[in-house]
Design a protein around this motif. Sequence first.
Motif, PDB file in Angstrom:
ATOM      1  N   LEU A  12      -8.024   2.542   1.157  1.00  0.00           N
ATOM      2  CA  LEU A  12      -8.677   3.248   0.384  1.00  0.00           C
ATOM      3  C   LEU A  12      -9.045   4.625   0.457  1.00  0.00           C
ATOM      4  CD1 LEU A  12     -12.030   0.957   0.440  1.00  0.00           C
ATOM      5  CD2 LEU A  12     -10.493   1.140  -1.567  1.00  0.00           C
ATOM      6  N   ASP A  13      -9.027   5.303   2.016  1.00  0.00           N
ATOM      7  CA  ASP A  13      -8.934   6.520   1.883  1.00  0.00           C
ATOM      8  C   ASP A  13      -7.805   6.518   0.620  1.00  0.00           C
ATOM      9  OD1 ASP A  13     -11.448   6.784   2.939  1.00  0.00           O
ATOM     10  OD2 ASP A  13     -10.804   6.193   5.136  1.00  0.00           O
ATOM     11  N   ILE A  14      -6.635   6.916   1.678  1.00  0.00           N
ATOM     12  CA  ILE A  14      -5.281   7.190   1.128  1.00  0.00           C
ATOM     13  C   ILE A  14      -5.288   6.521  -0.344  1.00  0.00           C
ATOM     14  CG2 ILE A  14      -3.143   6.253   1.480  1.00  0.00           C
ATOM     15  CD1 ILE A  14      -3.431   8.295   3.790  1.00  0.00           C
ATOM     16  N   ALA A  15      -5.542   5.924  -1.024  1.00  0.00           N
ATOM     17  CA  ALA A  15      -5.240   5.531  -2.685  1.00  0.00           C
ATOM     18  C   ALA A  15      -6.274   6.822  -3.632  1.00  0.00           C
ATOM     19  CB  ALA A  15      -5.994   4.161  -2.975  1.00  0.00           C
ATOM     20  N   GLN A  16      -7.190   7.086  -2.524  1.00  0.00           N
ATOM     21  CA  GLN A  16      -8.316   7.847  -2.990  1.00  0.00           C
ATOM     22  C   GLN A  16      -7.441   8.984  -3.262  1.00  0.00           C
ATOM     23  OE1 GLN A  16     -13.039   7.946  -2.428  1.00  0.00           O
ATOM     24  NE2 GLN A  16     -12.854   9.635  -2.450  1.00  0.00           N
ATOM     25  N   HIS A  17      -7.296   9.707  -1.628  1.00  0.00           N
ATOM     26  CA  HIS A  17      -5.567  10.787  -1.866  1.00  0.00           C
ATOM     27  C   HIS A  17      -5.610  11.169  -2.801  1.00  0.00           C
ATOM     28  CE1 HIS A  17      -5.190  14.483   0.448  1.00  0.00           C
ATOM     29  NE2 HIS A  17      -3.625  14.236  -0.531  1.00  0.00           N
ATOM     30  N   LEU A  18      -4.198   9.902  -3.134  1.00  0.00           N
ATOM     31  CA  LEU A  18      -4.010   9.840  -3.866  1.00  0.00           C
ATOM     32  C   LEU A  18      -4.826  10.144  -6.108  1.00  0.00           C
ATOM     33  CD1 LEU A  18      -1.314   6.944  -2.307  1.00  0.00           C
ATOM     34  CD2 LEU A  18      -0.550   9.304  -2.491  1.00  0.00           C
ATOM     35  N   SER A  28       2.007   3.776  -5.965  1.00  0.00           N
ATOM     36  CA  SER A  28       1.968   3.218  -5.779  1.00  0.00           C
ATOM     37  C   SER A  28       1.563   2.512  -4.826  1.00  0.00           C
ATOM     38  CB  SER A  28       3.814   2.730  -5.851  1.00  0.00           C
ATOM     39  OG  SER A  28       3.975   3.074  -5.191  1.00  0.00           O
ATOM     40  N   TYR A  29       1.581   0.543  -4.385  1.00  0.00           N
ATOM     41  CA  TYR A  29       1.685   0.644  -3.008  1.00  0.00           C
ATOM     42  C   TYR A  29       2.413   0.470  -1.942  1.00  0.00           C
ATOM     43  CZ  TYR A  29      -2.205  -3.390  -4.235  1.00  0.00           C
ATOM     44  OH  TYR A  29      -3.261  -3.208  -4.834  1.00  0.00           O
ATOM     45  N   ALA A  30       3.653   0.874  -2.093  1.00  0.00           N
ATOM     46  CA  ALA A  30       4.521   1.840  -1.199  1.00  0.00           C
ATOM     47  C   ALA A  30       4.091   3.320  -0.863  1.00  0.00           C
ATOM     48  CB  ALA A  30       6.141   1.933  -2.584  1.00  0.00           C
ATOM     49  N   ASP A  31       3.489   3.136  -1.801  1.00  0.00           N
ATOM     50  CA  ASP A  31       3.122   5.117  -1.285  1.00  0.00           C
ATOM     51  C   ASP A  31       2.064   5.302   0.102  1.00  0.00           C
ATOM     52  OD1 ASP A  31       4.764   6.737  -3.387  1.00  0.00           O
ATOM     53  OD2 ASP A  31       3.543   6.318  -4.616  1.00  0.00           O
ATOM     54  N   ILE A  32       1.110   4.018  -0.404  1.00  0.00           N
ATOM     55  CA  ILE A  32       0.578   4.128   0.814  1.00  0.00           C
ATOM     56  C   ILE A  32       0.498   2.984   1.806  1.00  0.00           C
ATOM     57  CG2 ILE A  32      -2.116   2.261   0.946  1.00  0.00           C
ATOM     58  CD1 ILE A  32      -2.975   2.237  -1.900  1.00  0.00           C
ATOM     59  N   GLY A  33       1.926   2.272   1.554  1.00  0.00           N
ATOM     60  CA  GLY A  33       2.500   1.630   2.651  1.00  0.00           C
ATOM     61  C   GLY A  33       2.956   2.430   3.714  1.00  0.00           C
ATOM     62  N   GLN A  34       3.786   3.654   3.210  1.00  0.00           N
ATOM     63  CA  GLN A  34       4.793   4.002   3.689  1.00  0.00           C
ATOM     64  C   GLN A  34       3.947   5.701   4.231  1.00  0.00           C
ATOM     65  OE1 GLN A  34       6.975   7.090   1.243  1.00  0.00           O
ATOM     66  NE2 GLN A  34       7.350   8.241   2.950  1.00  0.00           N
ATOM     67  N   ALA A  35       2.366   5.877   4.046  1.00  0.00           N
ATOM     68  CA  ALA A  35       1.280   6.490   4.063  1.00  0.00           C
ATOM     69  C   ALA A  35       1.150   6.148   5.499  1.00  0.00           C
ATOM     70  CB  ALA A  35      -0.030   7.470   3.119  1.00  0.00           C
ATOM     71  N   ASP A  97      -6.143  22.044  -2.733  1.00  0.00           N
ATOM     72  CA  ASP A  97      -4.542  21.402  -2.575  1.00  0.00           C
ATOM     73  C   ASP A  97      -4.911  21.315  -4.100  1.00  0.00           C
ATOM     74  OD1 ASP A  97      -6.504  18.990  -2.384  1.00  0.00           O
ATOM     75  OD2 ASP A  97      -5.301  17.857  -0.778  1.00  0.00           O
ATOM     76  N   GLY A  98      -6.078  21.060  -4.798  1.00  0.00           N
ATOM     77  CA  GLY A  98      -5.497  20.753  -6.241  1.00  0.00           C
ATOM     78  C   GLY A  98      -6.599  18.979  -6.085  1.00  0.00           C
ATOM     79  N   ARG A  99      -7.308  18.766  -5.290  1.00  0.00           N
ATOM     80  CA  ARG A  99      -7.095  17.390  -5.527  1.00  0.00           C
ATOM     81  C   ARG A  99      -9.084  17.493  -6.196  1.00  0.00           C
ATOM     82  NH1 ARG A  99      -8.480  14.861  -0.177  1.00  0.00           N
ATOM     83  NH2 ARG A  99      -7.665  17.109   0.368  1.00  0.00           N
ATOM     84  N   ILE A 100      -9.402  16.658  -7.037  1.00  0.00           N
ATOM     85  CA  ILE A 100     -11.271  16.691  -7.905  1.00  0.00           C
ATOM     86  C   ILE A 100     -11.739  15.434  -6.944  1.00  0.00           C
ATOM     87  CG2 ILE A 100     -10.127  18.740  -9.038  1.00  0.00           C
ATOM     88  CD1 ILE A 100      -9.882  16.438 -11.067  1.00  0.00           C
TER      89      ILE A 100
END
Length: 191
Positions: A12-18, A28-35, A97-100
């Motif tokens: 959830l933390d990684i998904a929220q950041h993304l 995608s899930y691949a982005d989360i998996g990689q992180a 970094d631009g996250r809102i």
Amino acid sequence: MTEKADTQQRILDIAQHLVQERGFNAFSYADIGQALGIKNASIHYHFPSKTDLGVAMVRRYRERLEGHLSQFQTGEFPAASALENYLVGYRTVVHADGRICLCAALAADYITLPEAIQQEVRAFFQLNEDWLSHVFTKGLEKQELRLTSTPQEAAAVFLATLEGGMLLARSYGDMSRFETIGRQAIQAVLP
């Protein structure tokens, strides 16, 4: 926290950041998996679909906000202090970094989101408007605030000002703009 719960929270933390950085449709899930160094199947184990992940992410975000807001009930704090604490809470989701705000980012993708996520986003904004409306109502009763509209309308304008302020700050790459806009929004309702 169990290992399963810890893995869910990390996902959830990684998904929220993304989402805060890119938007819901740009990860995608691949982005989360990689992180996290895990396989997509591990993510699907916890969140069978991206919609399930999105709903859980927004619900967690809203529940955290509810916890923050419950600390600042207007019966205990003057309206100006409650609004200041609200602004402080919003400031924590505006990043260099631009996250809102997660829901501001999701609002940009709103028409492409599954209905279940749309409902969670609406619930987040409704929580904000309800809390602000309560602050404005109590502030008017105690003559701590000056409004040119109903508390409900003022709440919607105040929330829109902060959410829009984040988008402007992001667009200019200058997060201090959010602070200036937030301060002006509070000043506009003080007597």
